[in-house]
Design an enzyme around this catalytic site. Sequence first.
Site, PDB file in Angstrom:
ATOM      1  N   TYR A  11      -1.360 -26.420 -28.519  1.00 27.92           N
ATOM      2  CA  TYR A  11      -2.338 -27.114 -27.640  1.00 27.92           C
ATOM      3  C   TYR A  11      -3.521 -27.081 -27.953  1.00 27.92           C
ATOM      4  O   TYR A  11      -4.136 -27.860 -28.320  1.00 27.92           O
ATOM      5  CB  TYR A  11      -2.171 -26.393 -26.240  1.00 27.92           C
ATOM      6  N   ILE A  12      -4.185 -25.775 -28.195  1.00 31.35           N
ATOM      7  CA  ILE A  12      -5.781 -25.581 -28.690  1.00 31.35           C
ATOM      8  C   ILE A  12      -6.065 -26.000 -30.082  1.00 31.35           C
ATOM      9  O   ILE A  12      -6.672 -27.009 -30.166  1.00 31.35           O
ATOM     10  CB  ILE A  12      -6.233 -24.155 -28.152  1.00 31.35           C
ATOM     11  N   PHE A  77      -5.658 -19.704 -34.746  1.00 30.87           N
ATOM     12  CA  PHE A  77      -5.184 -19.934 -33.056  1.00 30.87           C
ATOM     13  C   PHE A  77      -3.841 -19.206 -33.066  1.00 30.87           C
ATOM     14  O   PHE A  77      -3.450 -19.255 -31.800  1.00 30.87           O
ATOM     15  CB  PHE A  77      -5.054 -21.566 -32.809  1.00 30.87           C
ATOM     16  N   TYR A 145      -0.774  -8.502 -24.332  1.00 29.49           N
ATOM     17  CA  TYR A 145      -1.415  -9.423 -25.017  1.00 29.49           C
ATOM     18  C   TYR A 145      -2.769  -9.190 -24.937  1.00 29.49           C
ATOM     19  O   TYR A 145      -3.407  -9.375 -26.100  1.00 29.49           O
ATOM     20  CB  TYR A 145      -1.088 -10.776 -23.808  1.00 29.49           C
ATOM     21  N   ASN A 174     -10.026 -19.970 -18.677  1.00 29.86           N
ATOM     22  CA  ASN A 174      -8.754 -20.980 -18.586  1.00 29.86           C
ATOM     23  C   ASN A 174      -8.854 -22.156 -19.155  1.00 29.86           C
ATOM     24  O   ASN A 174      -9.687 -23.178 -18.760  1.00 29.86           O
ATOM     25  CB  ASN A 174      -8.616 -20.797 -16.928  1.00 29.86           C
ATOM     26  N   HIS A 193       1.191 -22.378 -17.016  1.00 25.69           N
ATOM     27  CA  HIS A 193      -0.159 -22.443 -16.491  1.00 25.69           C
ATOM     28  C   HIS A 193      -0.390 -23.348 -15.473  1.00 25.69           C
ATOM     29  O   HIS A 193       0.522 -24.598 -15.044  1.00 25.69           O
ATOM     30  CB  HIS A 193      -0.913 -23.244 -17.672  1.00 25.69           C
ATOM     31  N   LEU A 194      -1.261 -23.014 -14.638  1.00 25.07           N
ATOM     32  CA  LEU A 194      -1.281 -23.745 -13.264  1.00 25.07           C
ATOM     33  C   LEU A 194      -1.444 -25.329 -13.351  1.00 25.07           C
ATOM     34  O   LEU A 194      -0.695 -25.998 -12.571  1.00 25.07           O
ATOM     35  CB  LEU A 194      -2.688 -23.205 -12.583  1.00 25.07           C
ATOM     36  N   ARG A 304       1.425 -12.668  -8.574  1.00 23.05           N
ATOM     37  CA  ARG A 304       2.006 -12.566  -9.512  1.00 23.05           C
ATOM     38  C   ARG A 304       1.425 -11.193 -10.396  1.00 23.05           C
ATOM     39  O   ARG A 304       0.242 -10.997 -10.240  1.00 23.05           O
ATOM     40  CB  ARG A 304       1.664 -13.525 -10.702  1.00 23.05           C
TER      41      ARG A 304
HETATM   42  N1  UFG Z   1      -0.810 -19.716 -10.624  1.00 27.26           N
HETATM   43  C1  UFG Z   1      -0.190 -20.250  -9.437  1.00 27.26           C
HETATM   44  N2  UFG Z   1       1.052 -20.910  -9.498  1.00 27.26           N
HETATM   45  C2  UFG Z   1       1.617 -21.305 -10.705  1.00 27.26           C
HETATM   46  C3  UFG Z   1       0.795 -20.752 -12.027  1.00 27.26           C
HETATM   47  C4  UFG Z   1      -0.488 -20.281 -11.949  1.00 27.26           C
HETATM   48  O1  UFG Z   1      -0.598 -19.786  -8.306  1.00 27.26           O
HETATM   49  O2  UFG Z   1       2.567 -21.714 -10.731  1.00 27.26           O
HETATM   50  C5  UFG Z   1      -2.147 -18.974 -10.460  1.00 27.26           C
HETATM   51  C6  UFG Z   1      -1.974 -17.800 -11.151  1.00 27.26           C
HETATM   52  O3  UFG Z   1      -1.688 -16.754 -10.435  1.00 27.26           O
HETATM   53  C7  UFG Z   1      -3.467 -17.692 -11.515  1.00 27.26           C
HETATM   54  C8  UFG Z   1      -4.046 -18.874 -11.736  1.00 27.26           C
HETATM   55  O4  UFG Z   1      -3.166 -19.963 -11.073  1.00 27.26           O
HETATM   56  O5  UFG Z   1      -4.091 -17.077 -10.282  1.00 27.26           O
HETATM   57  C9  UFG Z   1      -4.099 -19.568 -13.221  1.00 27.26           C
HETATM   58  O6  UFG Z   1      -3.103 -19.083 -13.933  1.00 27.26           O
HETATM   59  P1  UFG Z   1      -2.647 -19.556 -15.065  1.00 27.26           P
HETATM   60  O7  UFG Z   1      -1.173 -19.078 -15.525  1.00 27.26           O
HETATM   61  O8  UFG Z   1      -2.826 -20.965 -15.506  1.00 27.26           O
HETATM   62  O9  UFG Z   1      -3.734 -18.607 -16.128  1.00 27.26           O
HETATM   63  P2  UFG Z   1      -4.284 -17.216 -16.422  1.00 27.26           P
HETATM   64  O10 UFG Z   1      -5.548 -17.098 -15.617  1.00 27.26           O
HETATM   65  O11 UFG Z   1      -3.255 -16.201 -15.753  1.00 27.26           O
HETATM   66  O12 UFG Z   1      -4.025 -17.061 -17.699  1.00 27.26           O
HETATM   67  C10 UFG Z   1      -5.176 -17.401 -18.697  1.00 27.26           C
HETATM   68  C11 UFG Z   1      -4.776 -18.041 -19.715  1.00 27.26           C
HETATM   69  C12 UFG Z   1      -3.795 -16.901 -20.444  1.00 27.26           C
HETATM   70  C13 UFG Z   1      -4.674 -15.569 -20.566  1.00 27.26           C
HETATM   71  C14 UFG Z   1      -5.132 -15.028 -19.046  1.00 27.26           C
HETATM   72  C15 UFG Z   1      -5.678 -13.750 -19.318  1.00 27.26           C
HETATM   73  O13 UFG Z   1      -4.317 -19.095 -19.700  1.00 27.26           O
HETATM   74  O14 UFG Z   1      -3.603 -17.508 -21.827  1.00 27.26           O
HETATM   75  O15 UFG Z   1      -5.672 -16.160 -18.693  1.00 27.26           O
HETATM   76  O16 UFG Z   1      -5.926 -13.285 -18.232  1.00 27.26           O
HETATM   77  F1  UFG Z   1      -3.677 -14.694 -21.210  1.00 27.26           F
END
Ligand code: UFG
Length: 345
Positions: A11-12, A77, A145, A174, A193-194, A304
């Site tokens: 992706y990136i 990356f 990670y 993010n 990812h959200l 989570r």
């Molecule tokens: N979330 C939901 N529902 C979903 C998916 C995510 O509520 O179906 C929430 C998560 O709990 C979080 C937010 O949306 O609060 C963002 O979640 P992501 O999974 O999109 O991203 P993260 O913040 O968990 O992850 C990011 C990077 C990762 C990295 C991480 C480190 O995308 O690669 O930060 O903290 F590892």
Amino acid sequence: MVVMVTGGAGYIGSHAVLALRRAGYDVVVYDNLSRGFAEALQGEAFAGVPLEVGDVGDRRRVREVIDKYGVEAVLHFAALAQVAESVEQPARYFRNNTLQGLDLVETLLDAGVRTLIFSSTAAVYGEPERVPIPEDHPERPTNPYGRSKLAFEFILESLAVARGLRYAALRYFNVAGADPEGQAGERHQPETHLIPLILAAALDHHPVRIFGTDYPTPDGTCIRDYVHVTDLVEAHLLALRKLIEGQPRVPAVTTAAGVAETASGGCRLVYNLGSEKGYSVREVIQAAERVIGMPIQTEIAPRRPGDPAVLVASSERIRRELGWAPRYGLEEMLATAWAWHQAHR
Ligand code: UFG
């Protein structure tokens, strides 16, 4: 200048390839296709970009590619980047992200390639003591990670002192959105990812899960700092130019985060990459409803494990030192991602 992009089929990485090409660099992609997709490089904008398949830990293969193309700098990356998976398979994360990274960087130095941009992460900070998070915030990663990435940063710092490595560690918050010209976008298998999950839920008419509504935030959902992938890769180009120019010069490496030049000619840059604005999960869903003009169903799910309540960057350092300024806001991240998702379902 010839730049090798490891993980360039991801992706990136694929967005970085586009940015490098548009800026006039020659690019070679090095990817083992374990998480990336060769199709990510098939658009018109990628014409003529070679894809060399291999592991970053395969020293012989890396050296072959460096010599074949005359590689002068590397954007690295290639990595495993799923927190939950890293908890289940820590050895795999350290082997891939840290040990194979060491193989890569030693091979580069042996070949005389001293310039490297490394994809680091906000996960190196762990649960923040304060937000916005500056680069000198304590580094206490809470999962393998983040630890695998921080361990690699230590390796890079030591090699800057001993062997003149010139590197930038860019700590991403993010990352979201897609190329505004529609040439690249986000695809993960599985997707965690959200934003892509919200868009997939809208397209397929199923609910998106909200992981936790009892966080100490105004609406009870987690707050994150979303940065557009195009802005993010632009920061890589700025850092690359800075390293190539050889500025700034200071006498010895510093232990605090920041810029330093070493006696061996090495250089260390550490920057957070975030937009400095936080949005809650509910706010992202509401913004998505506005952008795509469709209601999005939600379902409340448990927290989570390992998710901090709030992660927001201070990116003041890279703004000040390199003049980086993100151009795209949350709605543009959603709009560009939406355009990509609709075109590539
Ligand atoms: N979330 C939901 N529902 C979903 C998916 C995510 O509520 O179906 C929430 C998560 O709990 C979080 C937010 O949306 O609060 C963002 O979640 P992501 O999974 O999109 O991203 P993260 O913040 O968990 O992850 C990011 C990077 C990762 C990295 C991480 C480190 O995308 O690669 O930060 O903290 F590892």
